[in-house]
Design a protein around this motif. Structure first.
Motif, PDB file in Angstrom:
ATOM      1  N   HIS A 270      24.648  32.204 -24.280  1.00  0.00           N
ATOM      2  CA  HIS A 270      23.794  33.232 -24.874  1.00  0.00           C
ATOM      3  C   HIS A 270      24.612  34.449 -25.239  1.00  0.00           C
ATOM      4  O   HIS A 270      25.705  34.631 -24.789  1.00  0.00           O
TER       5      HIS A 270
ATOM      6  N   LYS B 189      24.155  38.095 -29.553  1.00  0.00           N
ATOM      7  CA  LYS B 189      22.729  38.384 -29.705  1.00  0.00           C
ATOM      8  C   LYS B 189      22.406  38.687 -31.169  1.00  0.00           C
ATOM      9  O   LYS B 189      23.215  39.294 -31.874  1.00  0.00           O
TER      10      LYS B 189
ATOM     11  N   GLU C 157      27.653  40.650 -23.420  1.00  0.00           N
ATOM     12  CA  GLU C 157      26.212  40.428 -23.513  1.00  0.00           C
ATOM     13  C   GLU C 157      25.721  40.538 -24.960  1.00  0.00           C
ATOM     14  O   GLU C 157      24.868  39.781 -25.395  1.00  0.00           O
ATOM     15  N   PHE C 158      26.296  41.484 -25.705  1.00  0.00           N
ATOM     16  CA  PHE C 158      25.753  41.792 -27.035  1.00  0.00           C
ATOM     17  C   PHE C 158      26.302  40.898 -28.151  1.00  0.00           C
ATOM     18  O   PHE C 158      25.633  40.729 -29.168  1.00  0.00           O
TER      19      PHE C 158
END
Lengths: 508, 378
Positions: free
Chosen positions: B378, B107, B103-104
């Motif tokens: 993403h 980002k 997830e990170f």
């Protein structure tokens, strides 16, 4: 055999507290923001308006960052029951393991499967199927909360079980009694609705920041409208379930209630402390002096909360330790010394009863088992939880809960005029950390207030801990402290940047 | 259906979860290959997108495996987790750093930088299978623990039911080469399966060519480690419960168990054959994308068979080297009849769970991952 080092118990507790408190920074936002996301996507599917889609996607992006941290911090907790509390794992594993397994089968797979569809499926699934995936993800997270709270409630109010001397452990006799215990139901409702409050405060807080900066005004008003309605309903439900939770504590954990109220000497018509400052160093055995430097009291409030009557008797710490008052079951309560003696007798009887050779020992064990855990305690004062932590945490939780009701009601009343009042917007923004403080304070009341018990009345922490070198637990404590803190800072940086970027990027 | 039936049923389920977990560690294998197969950022993103859609299922299977083991065999949970502290803590740390990294990593303002999160993923991919395999090896070759249920009633001192007999708390498992061989075999299996998964999912000629070039070497290493482990496993002495209930040493215990359990024997043979067919398929037919399914099913069957032999047949599934009489069997470590029955009712939901996982997999993976998808990730 070498005795258990007291610092091992403290470090093991510290590690569990650290990982649990970190985990709880992320779970309530998952539950609260998740449901708000579901509502927004439902509006999108119903109305077909793209702006609701972009609104949903923006909040979903923040949800994803937060969710990852919840997963990372959660795995440790499940396995810590084995790594750091191995006696506990055997003593009650027959009961406690079941909710964890059901959580895995029923909830985690639902969450893990549909979250991939939710994030990666916008272009691959139909609108309805995507909405279903979002709801299933949040439903999975809520089911997960149900089962872990069932497990936690059972530790506070052990029901549906019997002790088997042959296997030297508690064994389940009724799954329904465990899964649907009234304490579990109340705890679930209170915890989940309070998580919804936190999610709503997060949404109105972030939206207030946009209004302060004069950016994404339409998006912000839209989000505040949904979150304020949702938040107000959730905050009122939290208050109602919180009251029921207080009633449960009065019935099943009177010492926790006494600590939460700073009540050393109980009595009839006892007042509820709204605000107060405790005197340091109060001696429980001699509480004639008022334990408060200053207090604001609601007359008879605690008696009403605990007994539903204005003159009902509420025991204080001294009363609980000395016994003699009439308990919940209508019988005189035993003193702690007596309970410790009976607990010691139960442990001795267990030693004699193992192997099934001594029938009288088995009888003695049954007679004294209610106080089994007291047999491991050294002093009556071991039974007193940290009063100041419990007392102040309780006040923080309740006062902030009241503030959130006012906040959401105010936001609904003000409506679109809100963007004219900068100080109010700032206050709304600053409410975000308050929601986290309230949420953590609630758990402090629940967990610090029940010390020294791992399982209420049956197993104190000193008898539940794994026999490990203190240095090993200290090392893992610091590893988790550094790792989780670093990841938390990373999460906050990512979140703040994503919020600063705003929802437009999500529309692209 | 008696108590023994439910004990064996739960060992059957826990073994199945363990076998599924070993298969799903293709995610970990894939994480160790990202730098090797992906030379450009776009290729690396495609590879991470492919494993990133599956890591949560692997993670969840591990958590459910832990929960199911706790519910059905709490004495194992209490003894192994509380004793082999460092091994399990290291495994958990590997999975903690994985959970945030997908997830990170891409980002903005992620504090540690994309390289750090990808290093986390690499470490998880390397150490996860290696440590899990080594820890599982102790189910076959023993661990250093002592169990005394009576200790809960010792007067005067807090009880210690399970104790570890060495100060290394699980790290000593690496001193037994057989445990390490299993760890290496699991790691190489995860990498081989990852190649097959990427060949199935990634639409990029360069990545495919690199994968096909590397695969024979990976297969060779896997076979060396796996066959060495299998040989050691078949010939190892093992503990059994003797006639009078005392623990005895039996020569080539696991081989005897396997031969006396036609179901496990059949599963192992079929499983190993399917793994070999699946691994060799893309080398023979270079356009064939289905090796992951054949080898995946094979790996589940083979691991399942190995785990079944440990617990079924009245055997000792967790031998104690420090005190053989403390060894764990299904009977002395399981939950009560009532709990196992209740949990068995819950287990009837598993087919529904599998059904929606299959549906979700199909819904998300209708077509291979295109380079354009990596740009949007993403």
């Amino acid at each position: 055999m070498e005795p258990i080092d007291i610092s091992l118990i403290d470090w093991s507790r510290a590690q569990f507290a650290l990982t649990a408190m970190y985990h709880w920074l992320f779970v309530p936002l998952t539950l609260g923001l998740g449901l708000i996301m579901c509502i927004m996507e439902s509006i999108y599917v119903r109305t077909g308006k793209e702006l609701w889609k972009s609104t949903t996607r923006f909040w979903m992006k923040l949800f994803g960052v937060n969710f990852a941290m919840g997963v990372a911090t959660g795995i440790i907790l499940e396995f810590e029951f084995g790594t750091n509390w191995s006696n506990y794992s055997w003593f009650v594993g027959d009961i406690f393991g079941a909710p964890l397994a059901v959580e895995g089968i029923v909830a985690f797979f639902l969450e893990a499967t549909f979250i991939a569809l939710m994030f990666f499926g916008w272009e691959k699934l139909g609108k309805g199927t995507h909405l279903l995936s979002t709801w299933m993800t949040v439903l999975g997270a809520t089911f997960s909360a149900w089962w872990i709270l069932v497990a936690n409630s059972w530790m506070q109010y052990p029901v549906g079980m019997d002790f088997n001397p042959e296997t030297a452990r508690c064994e389940m006799t009724s799954f329904a009694a465990v899964a649907l215990s009234p304490v579990a139901v109340t705890k679930f409702l209170h915890t989940v609705t309070s998580s919804w409050v936190l999610g709503a405060v997060f949404v109105v807080g972030v939206s207030a920041w946009y209004l302060l900066r004069g950016r994404h005004m339409e998006f912000a008003h839209r989000s505040i409208r949904v979150a304020a309605f949702f938040g107000l309903a959730a905050a009122l439900l939290t208050a109602a379930t919180g009251h029921q939770s207080g009633v449960d504590i009065a019935r099943h954990q009177p010492m926790k209630l006494a600590a939460a109220e700073g009540l050393y000497e109980g009595g009839q018509g006892v007042g509820l402390i709204g605000l107060g400052f405790l005197k340091p160093g109060i001696n429980w055995a001699n509480p004639e002096q008022d334990p408060f430097l200053w207090k604001l009291e609601i007359p008879c409030g605690l008696s009403i909360l605990a007994t539903n009557t204005m003159e009902g008797f509420v025991p204080g710490i001294k009363n609980i330790l000395e016994g003699g008052y009439v308990g919940e079951d209508g019988l005189p309560e035993l003193s702690i010394e007596k309970k410790m003696e009976m607990g010691g007798r139960a442990i001795e009887a267990l030693a004699a009863a193992q192997g099934g050779k001594d029938a009288s020992a088995a009888h003695a064990l049954r007679e004294n088992f209610t106080y089994f855990g007291y047999g491991y305690l050294k002093e009556p004062s071991d039974l007193i939880p940290p009063v100041a932590t419990t007392f102040y945490s309780f006040r923080v939780m309740v006062i902030l809960g009241g503030y959130f009701i006012a906040l959401f009601a105010g936001l609904l009343l003000v409506g679109r005029r809100l963007d004219r009042w900068k100080p109010v917007l700032l206050a709304v923004l600053l409410s975000i950390p308050l929601a986290y403080i309230a949420s953590e304070a609630g758990w402090l009341v629940a967990e610090v207030g029940r010390q020294p018990w791992a399982i209420q009345n049956l197993l104190p922490n000193c008898a539940a801990v794994s026999k490990l070198p203190v240095g090993s637990v200290q090392t893992t404590f610091w590893i988790f402290a550094v790792l989780f803190t670093t990841l938390l800072v990373a999460e906050l940086c990512i979140m703040t940047r994503a919020i600063a970027d705003g929802p437009e990027k999500e529309c692209a | 259906m008696d108590y023994t039936f439910f004990q064996e049923y739960w060992w059957f389920l826990v073994s199945l979860l363990g076998a599924l977990f070993v298969f799903l560690m293709f995610v970990q294998g894939g994480q160790t290959l990202v730098g090797t197969l992906g030379r450009t950022e776009q290729q690396r993103r495609m590879l991470l997108l492919a494993t990133g859609r599956k890591w949560e299922i692997t993670f969840t299977t591990l958590v459910t495996f832990g929960g199911a083991f706790f519910a059905s065999f709490p004495l194992f949970y209490s003894t192994s987790f509380g004793g082999a502290y460092w091994v399990w803590m290291l495994i958990l740390l590997c999975f903690v750093i994985q959970a945030v990294s997908y997830e990170f990593q891409l980002k903005r303002a992620n504090l540690l930088g994309v390289g750090c999160y990808r290093t986390f993923l690499f470490l998880n991919g390397l150490l996860g299978p290696l440590l899990v395999g080594t820890a599982v090896g102790t189910l076959f070759f023993g661990a250093e623990f002592i169990v005394d249920k009576q200790a809960i009633a010792l007067p005067g001192e807090p009880p210690v039911i399970s104790r570890w007999a060495t100060p290394w708390h699980g790290l000593e498992a690496v001193l037994d080469i057989r445990n390490v061989l299993l760890g290496l075999a699991v790691l190489m299996l995860a990498r081989c399966l990852a190649h097959l998964y990427f060949l199935n999912r990634i639409e990029d000629d360069e990545v495919r060519a690199r994968s096909l070039r590397l695969l024979p070497w990976e297969i060779a290493l896997f076979l060396i480690f796996f066959l060495s482990f299998l040989g050691a496993w078949c010939t190892a002495d093992g503990f059994v419960v003797g006639q009078g209930g005392a623990v005895e040493i039996k020569s080539m215990r696991h081989l005897h168990d396997l031969l006396s359990m036609p179901l496990a024997m059949g599963l192992l043979v079929v499983g190993v054959l399917l793994v070999l067919i699946g691994l060799l398929t893309p080398l023979v037919k270079r356009d064939n994308r289905n090796g992951i399914w054949t080898a995946g099913i094979g790996s589940v069957l083979a691991v399942w068979a190995l785990l079944l032999t440990a617990g079924w047949n009245g055997g000792i599934y967790y031998p104690s080297l420090a005190d053989p009489d403390s060894s764990l069997t299904l009977a002395n470590s399981c939950s009560s009849m009532y709990t196992l029955k209740v949990m068995s009712c819950v287990s009837l939901l598993i087919p529904f769970v599998l059904a929606y996982i299959v549906w979700a997999w199909h819904a998300l993976e209708r077509t291979p991952i295109q380079p354009s998808e990596a740009e949007d990730s993403h």
